[in-house]
Design an enzyme around this catalytic site. Structure first.
Site, PDB file in Angstrom:
ATOM      1  N   GLY A 128      11.637  55.267  40.905  1.00 30.34           N
ATOM      2  CA  GLY A 128      10.221  55.604  40.987  1.00 30.34           C
ATOM      3  C   GLY A 128       9.299  54.476  40.580  1.00 30.34           C
ATOM      4  N   HIS A 129       9.282  54.171  39.297  1.00 28.79           N
ATOM      5  CA  HIS A 129       8.252  53.280  38.753  1.00 28.79           C
ATOM      6  C   HIS A 129       8.216  51.917  39.448  1.00 28.79           C
ATOM      7  CE1 HIS A 129       5.445  51.882  35.741  1.00 28.79           C
ATOM      8  NE2 HIS A 129       6.176  50.790  35.639  1.00 28.79           N
ATOM      9  N   HIS A 138      16.706  54.879  36.430  1.00 32.05           N
ATOM     10  CA  HIS A 138      15.798  54.399  35.381  1.00 32.05           C
ATOM     11  C   HIS A 138      15.703  52.888  35.387  1.00 32.05           C
ATOM     12  CE1 HIS A 138      13.073  54.961  32.116  1.00 32.05           C
ATOM     13  NE2 HIS A 138      13.198  56.257  32.297  1.00 32.05           N
ATOM     14  N   ASP A 139      14.508  52.425  35.709  1.00 30.15           N
ATOM     15  CA  ASP A 139      14.206  50.987  35.737  1.00 30.15           C
ATOM     16  C   ASP A 139      15.009  50.214  36.766  1.00 30.15           C
ATOM     17  OD1 ASP A 139      12.149  51.101  33.924  1.00 30.15           O
ATOM     18  OD2 ASP A 139      13.428  50.679  32.191  1.00 30.15           O
ATOM     19  N   HIS A 158       1.822  64.881  35.825  1.00 29.15           N
ATOM     20  CA  HIS A 158       1.939  64.234  37.151  1.00 29.15           C
ATOM     21  C   HIS A 158       2.337  65.281  38.202  1.00 29.15           C
ATOM     22  CE1 HIS A 158       5.911  63.655  35.419  1.00 29.15           C
ATOM     23  NE2 HIS A 158       5.499  62.664  34.660  1.00 29.15           N
ATOM     24  N   GLU A 165      14.271  66.965  38.453  1.00 31.75           N
ATOM     25  CA  GLU A 165      14.776  66.582  37.133  1.00 31.75           C
ATOM     26  C   GLU A 165      13.982  67.272  36.043  1.00 31.75           C
ATOM     27  OE1 GLU A 165      15.174  61.819  38.228  1.00 31.75           O
ATOM     28  OE2 GLU A 165      13.632  62.536  36.873  1.00 31.75           O
ATOM     29  N   ARG A 221      -7.966  61.357  39.766  1.00 31.67           N
ATOM     30  CA  ARG A 221      -9.305  61.592  40.308  1.00 31.67           C
ATOM     31  C   ARG A 221      -9.567  63.066  40.613  1.00 31.67           C
ATOM     32  NH1 ARG A 221     -11.994  56.754  41.951  1.00 31.67           N
ATOM     33  NH2 ARG A 221     -13.662  58.053  42.755  1.00 31.67           N
ATOM     34  N   HIS A 278       9.974  64.994  38.823  1.00 34.74           N
ATOM     35  CA  HIS A 278      10.281  65.322  37.423  1.00 34.74           C
ATOM     36  C   HIS A 278       9.065  66.044  36.845  1.00 34.74           C
ATOM     37  CE1 HIS A 278      12.461  63.793  33.581  1.00 34.74           C
ATOM     38  NE2 HIS A 278      11.776  64.878  33.304  1.00 34.74           N
ATOM     39  N   THR A 285       8.475  58.922  29.269  1.00 38.21           N
ATOM     40  CA  THR A 285       9.467  58.981  30.344  1.00 38.21           C
ATOM     41  C   THR A 285      10.806  59.297  29.684  1.00 38.21           C
ATOM     42  OG1 THR A 285      10.458  57.770  32.196  1.00 38.21           O
ATOM     43  CG2 THR A 285       9.905  56.478  30.233  1.00 38.21           C
TER      44      THR A 285
HETATM   45  N1  PXP Z   1      16.178  59.381  36.451  1.00 34.60           N
HETATM   46  C1  PXP Z   1      15.596  60.135  35.512  1.00 34.60           C
HETATM   47  C2  PXP Z   1      16.384  61.210  34.863  1.00 34.60           C
HETATM   48  C3  PXP Z   1      14.250  59.927  35.165  1.00 34.60           C
HETATM   49  O1  PXP Z   1      13.679  60.707  34.237  1.00 34.60           O
HETATM   50  C4  PXP Z   1      13.515  58.921  35.802  1.00 34.60           C
HETATM   51  C5  PXP Z   1      12.088  58.710  35.467  1.00 34.60           C
HETATM   52  O2  PXP Z   1      11.371  59.890  35.623  1.00 34.60           O
HETATM   53  C6  PXP Z   1      14.170  58.166  36.794  1.00 34.60           C
HETATM   54  C7  PXP Z   1      15.500  58.408  37.085  1.00 34.60           C
HETATM   55  C8  PXP Z   1      13.468  57.100  37.551  1.00 34.60           C
HETATM   56  O3  PXP Z   1      13.141  56.040  36.715  1.00 34.60           O
HETATM   57  P1  PXP Z   1      12.132  54.944  37.189  1.00 34.60           P
HETATM   58  O4  PXP Z   1      10.793  55.601  37.358  1.00 34.60           O
HETATM   59  O5  PXP Z   1      12.160  53.934  36.096  1.00 34.60           O
HETATM   60  O6  PXP Z   1      12.642  54.400  38.500  1.00 34.60           O
END
Ligand code: PXP
Length: 239
Positions: A214-215, A191-192, A51, A71, A19, A44, A101
């Protein structure tokens, strides 16, 4: 070992940027997440700043009193930023400029001397270093030779197989963690990871120092509220 929760706040910045104003306020969210008990904040920044903006990385320096983890792919612009901000930790990720990503770990064998050089520069500036990596033994052995302090296990494959009911998918991660620890490397993961898989993962990974999430965490917070969700992760990471 206690596993620290580092919350990746990229998605908060994505929402803000959609926005053009300052809602939600990224700095306030980072402060609140720490007040709710998270032991770290991860960002990141990507070269297109879609972002996290580079300015956010500077502004957060004054807000993050826990572990500050940045990161990214160590291109010059990123290295200059990190060396200037001096976070607690830099996590090196071999993502291409246009990646949605992170979608791969480092090939620590073919990029060994490059990583050695980059890592030495960060370490000389007092910044802890971590390498995003798959579970392959040879890659982990090569990671140890780069001088990195830690590895971050790339957990996407575990997460997707676990969701399909394959609990054995954690085994390569357990083995990788044992090897990394024997080689003197600290162990992070990300990640995930989600409320569904984090407890199982934690229980099977010895010496897990930090997870960055994060996600899923932000998505779960839409239903449950971010304070609750942070506390649920902290609880699941205890045992
Ligand atoms: N670690 C790294 C290196 C990443 O690039 C990311 C996503 O930006 C994450 C962890 C976190 O992943 P998620 O958003 O799926 O939790």
């Amino acid at each position: 070992m206690m596993t620290k929760l580092s919350v990746n706040i990229n998605k908060i910045a994505t929402l803000r940027n959609s926005r053009g104003g300052n809602v939600p306020n990224l700095l306030k969210v980072a402060q609140d997440i720490q007040d709710f008990g998270a032991q770290g904040i991860t960002i990141h920044p990507r070269p297109d700043e879609r972002h996290i903006r580079y300015q956010d990385a500077y502004d957060l320096k004054n807000i993050v009193s826990t572990e500050y983890n940045i990161e990214g792919n160590p291109i010059k612009k990123f290295m200059d930023l990190v060396l200037d901000v001096k976070p607690t930790q830099v996590t090196l990720v071999p993502d291409s400029v246009d990646a949605i990503t992170s979608n791969a770990g480092w090939d620590t064998i073919s990029h060994q001397s490059y990583l050695q050089e980059v890592i030495a520069e960060f370490k000389n500036n007092g910044i802890r270093t971590s390498i995003f990596i798959d579970t392959d033994e040879k890659l982990i052995e090569a990671a140890a030779k780069t001088g990195a302090d830690r590895i971050e296990l790339y957990t996407e494959q575990f997460a997707s197989e676990f969701e399909n009911g394959n609990k054995d998918a954690v085994k390569p991660y357990t083995n990788a963690a044992v090897l990394a620890h024997d080689l003197g490397l600290g162990i992070n993961a990300g990640h995930d990871l989600s409320l569904d898989n984090i407890q199982f993962f934690k229980q099977h990974i010895p010496n897990l120092a930090e997870v960055s999430i994060g996600h899923a965490l932000i998505s779960e917070s839409i239903y449950l509220g971010i304070e609750n969700v942070v506390n649920m992760y902290l609880h699941k990471l205890q045992g």
